[in-house]
Design a protein around this motif. Structure first.
Motif, mmCIF file in Angstrom:
data_model
loop_
_atom_site.group_PDB
_atom_site.id
_atom_site.type_symbol
_atom_site.label_atom_id
_atom_site.label_comp_id
_atom_site.label_asym_id
_atom_site.label_seq_id
_atom_site.Cartn_x
_atom_site.Cartn_y
_atom_site.Cartn_z
ATOM 1 N N TYR A 71 23.353 55.288 34.836
ATOM 2 C CA TYR A 71 23.919 54.318 35.773
ATOM 3 C C TYR A 71 24.473 53.104 35.020
ATOM 4 O O TYR A 71 25.534 52.564 35.375
ATOM 5 N N PHE A 72 23.762 52.679 33.984
ATOM 6 C CA PHE A 72 24.249 51.564 33.169
ATOM 7 C C PHE A 72 25.541 51.950 32.441
ATOM 8 O O PHE A 72 26.475 51.152 32.347
ATOM 9 N N ILE A 73 25.575 53.184 31.922
ATOM 10 C CA ILE A 73 26.788 53.662 31.255
ATOM 11 C C ILE A 73 27.937 53.750 32.254
ATOM 12 O O ILE A 73 29.093 53.425 31.929
ATOM 13 N N CYS A 74 27.635 54.168 33.473
ATOM 14 C CA CYS A 74 28.646 54.244 34.529
ATOM 15 C C CYS A 74 29.204 52.854 34.839
ATOM 16 O O CYS A 74 30.418 52.684 34.999
ATOM 17 N N CYS A 75 28.320 51.864 34.919
ATOM 18 C CA CYS A 75 28.769 50.489 35.184
ATOM 19 C C CYS A 75 29.610 49.943 34.034
ATOM 20 O O CYS A 75 30.584 49.216 34.255
ATOM 21 N N LEU A 76 29.245 50.311 32.802
ATOM 22 C CA LEU A 76 30.056 49.907 31.659
ATOM 23 C C LEU A 76 31.446 50.517 31.756
ATOM 24 O O LEU A 76 32.457 49.848 31.469
ATOM 25 N N ALA A 77 31.505 51.785 32.186
ATOM 26 C CA ALA A 77 32.801 52.442 32.353
ATOM 27 C C ALA A 77 33.628 51.753 33.433
ATOM 28 O O ALA A 77 34.844 51.591 33.286
ATOM 29 N N VAL A 78 32.990 51.336 34.524
ATOM 30 C CA VAL A 78 33.705 50.620 35.579
ATOM 31 C C VAL A 78 34.228 49.284 35.060
ATOM 32 O O VAL A 78 35.365 48.881 35.365
ATOM 33 N N SER A 79 33.416 48.594 34.265
ATOM 34 C CA SER A 79 33.858 47.326 33.671
ATOM 35 C C SER A 79 35.077 47.536 32.775
ATOM 36 O O SER A 79 36.039 46.767 32.818
ATOM 37 N N ASP A 80 35.028 48.590 31.972
ATOM 38 C CA ASP A 80 36.166 48.896 31.104
ATOM 39 C C ASP A 80 37.390 49.297 31.926
ATOM 40 O O ASP A 80 38.528 49.033 31.523
ATOM 41 N N MET A 81 37.160 49.940 33.068
ATOM 42 C CA MET A 81 38.275 50.287 33.947
ATOM 43 C C MET A 81 38.938 49.036 34.507
ATOM 44 O O MET A 81 40.166 49.009 34.704
ATOM 45 N N LEU A 82 38.162 47.995 34.765
ATOM 46 C CA LEU A 82 38.746 46.737 35.235
ATOM 47 C C LEU A 82 39.711 46.166 34.197
ATOM 48 O O LEU A 82 40.781 45.637 34.542
ATOM 49 N N VAL A 83 39.323 46.274 32.921
ATOM 50 C CA VAL A 83 40.207 45.822 31.851
ATOM 51 C C VAL A 83 41.513 46.609 31.884
ATOM 52 O O VAL A 83 42.615 46.049 31.801
ATOM 53 N N SER A 84 41.388 47.937 32.037
ATOM 54 C CA SER A 84 42.568 48.801 32.025
ATOM 55 C C SER A 84 43.462 48.543 33.225
ATOM 56 O O SER A 84 44.690 48.425 33.088
ATOM 57 N N VAL A 85 42.856 48.450 34.404
ATOM 58 C CA VAL A 85 43.643 48.266 35.624
ATOM 59 C C VAL A 85 44.372 46.935 35.608
ATOM 60 O O VAL A 85 45.568 46.857 35.936
ATOM 61 N N SER A 86 43.676 45.871 35.225
ATOM 62 C CA SER A 86 44.313 44.551 35.187
ATOM 63 C C SER A 86 45.425 44.521 34.143
ATOM 64 O O SER A 86 46.487 43.916 34.363
ATOM 65 N N ASN A 87 45.202 45.186 33.003
ATOM 66 C CA ASN A 87 46.228 45.235 31.968
ATOM 67 C C ASN A 87 47.459 46.007 32.440
ATOM 68 O O ASN A 87 48.598 45.563 32.256
ATOM 69 N N LEU A 88 47.223 47.162 33.075
ATOM 70 C CA LEU A 88 48.338 47.969 33.566
ATOM 71 C C LEU A 88 49.121 47.236 34.643
ATOM 72 O O LEU A 88 50.363 47.214 34.630
ATOM 73 N N ALA A 89 48.406 46.633 35.592
ATOM 74 C CA ALA A 89 49.064 45.923 36.684
ATOM 75 C C ALA A 89 49.885 44.757 36.162
ATOM 76 O O ALA A 89 51.040 44.552 36.565
ATOM 77 N N GLU A 90 49.302 44.007 35.231
ATOM 78 C CA GLU A 90 49.995 42.836 34.699
ATOM 79 C C GLU A 90 51.220 43.231 33.886
ATOM 80 O O GLU A 90 52.303 42.628 34.011
ATOM 81 N N THR A 91 51.073 44.281 33.045
ATOM 82 C CA THR A 91 52.195 44.709 32.208
ATOM 83 C C THR A 91 53.343 45.244 33.051
ATOM 84 O O THR A 91 54.515 44.908 32.824
#
Length: 312
Positions: A71-91
């Motif tokens: 579950y902790f690894i899953c939450c880390l993956a979600v956090s990393d997804m936030l980085v990706s989504v915000s980067n993609l949206a902004e770019t």
């Protein structure tokens, strides 16, 4: 690539005069910064998004992975997804505006900037927090193996995850509201240093214990070569784990330290021009995290193969 919207106030410190910045940039070629193409941001963002989506999907699919650790690894993956989504949206947003495809009012751009800033800040705090929690979880697994299930109960894991998400959301809101206050930056820097020291202490202690056990086994079985190879492998793993963390996150937080300590110094103003590179490193960390924390699990890899084959 032009100046990124996320954390734009950190890229160009508010307490640095334009005169000092121009003088610093004129005297040295390396002060011109590094031109990073938009395609690289998009590619890394897509790779990170796909990787972490697969991790989340595999953990949700396999009931054997429904434990606090995963579950902790899953939450880390979600956090990393936030980085990706915000980067993609902004770019994508910037590319559409630069090519005249999208015409947006200045006030709307400002609001979108704030939303992306909040996503970035929230993902930074949550990612660092879950990296620390995973280290603590592994420490408990090794040193309190018999009591692990009584210490790290599902209820405590849920409370920990909810607390981290709530704290990261509140802290990102505070950061956007008081982004010009050095005290806020000092809190963020202190948080990073705390997580760095925590991971160093826990992982080095775990490595020392593993090395001690290997030495004992080697003496009993009289196989010093096995001990040497295993100890070397453990040292390499530890170096990669902590090295990736420091390399990916260190430059960004060193950037914050310079903003607080020497915003008008020529060297510091030159360093500020490489802010986009520091963001790239953070995105790279989102790509590397699944390789370190998730894909090393045989059970998770098997589930990932099923997910990829769409055998739901």
């Amino acid at each position: 690539m032009s100046t990124l919207a996320p954390l734009r106030l950190l890229r160009e410190p508010w307490n640095a005069s334009e005169g000092n910045q121009s003088n610093a940039g004129a005297g040295s070629a390396w002060c011109q910064g590094l031109n990073i193409p938009s395609e690289l941001f998009l590619t890394l963002g897509l790779v990170s998004l796909v990787e972490n989506l697969l991790v989340v999907a595999a953990i949700l699919k396999n009931r054997n992975l429904h434990s606090p650790t995963y579950y902790f690894i899953c939450c880390l993956a979600v956090s990393d997804m936030l980085v990706s989504v915000s980067n993609l949206a902004e770019t994508l947003f910037m590319l559409l505006m630069e090519h005249g495809v999208l015409v947006v009012h200045t006030s709307i751009v400002r609001h979108m900037d704030n939303v992306i800033d909040m996503l970035i800040c929230s993902s930074v705090v949550s990612s660092l927090s879950f990296l620390g929690v995973i280290a603590v979880d592994r420490y408990i697994t090794i040193f309190y193996a018999l009591r692990y299930h009584s210490i790290m109960t599902l209820q405590r894991a849920v409370v920990t995850m909810a607390s981290i998400w709530l704290t990261s959301t509140i802290s990102s809101t505070v950061f956007i509201t008081y982004c010009r206050n050095n005290a806020i930056l000092l809190c963020l820097i202190g948080f990073f240093l705390f997580m760095l020291v925590l991971m160093l202490v826990l992982y080095i202690h775990m490595f020392a214990l593993a090395r001690h056990h290997l030495r004992s086994i080697s003496r009993q079985q009289k196989q010093p070569t096995v001990y040497h190879n295993s100890s070397l492998k453990g040292a390499v793993t530890l170096t990669i784990l902590l090295g990736v963390f420091f390399i990916c996150w260190g430059p960004f937080f060193f950037h914050l330290i310079l903003i607080v300590t020497c915003p008008t110094n020529p060297f510091c103003t030159c360093f500020f021009s490489y802010f986009n590179l520091f963001l790239i490193l953070i995105i790279c960390n989102s790509v590397i995290d699944p390789l370190i924390y998730a894909f090393r699990s045989q059970e998770l890899r098997r589930t990932l193969q099923e997910v990829v084959r769409c055998s739901w």
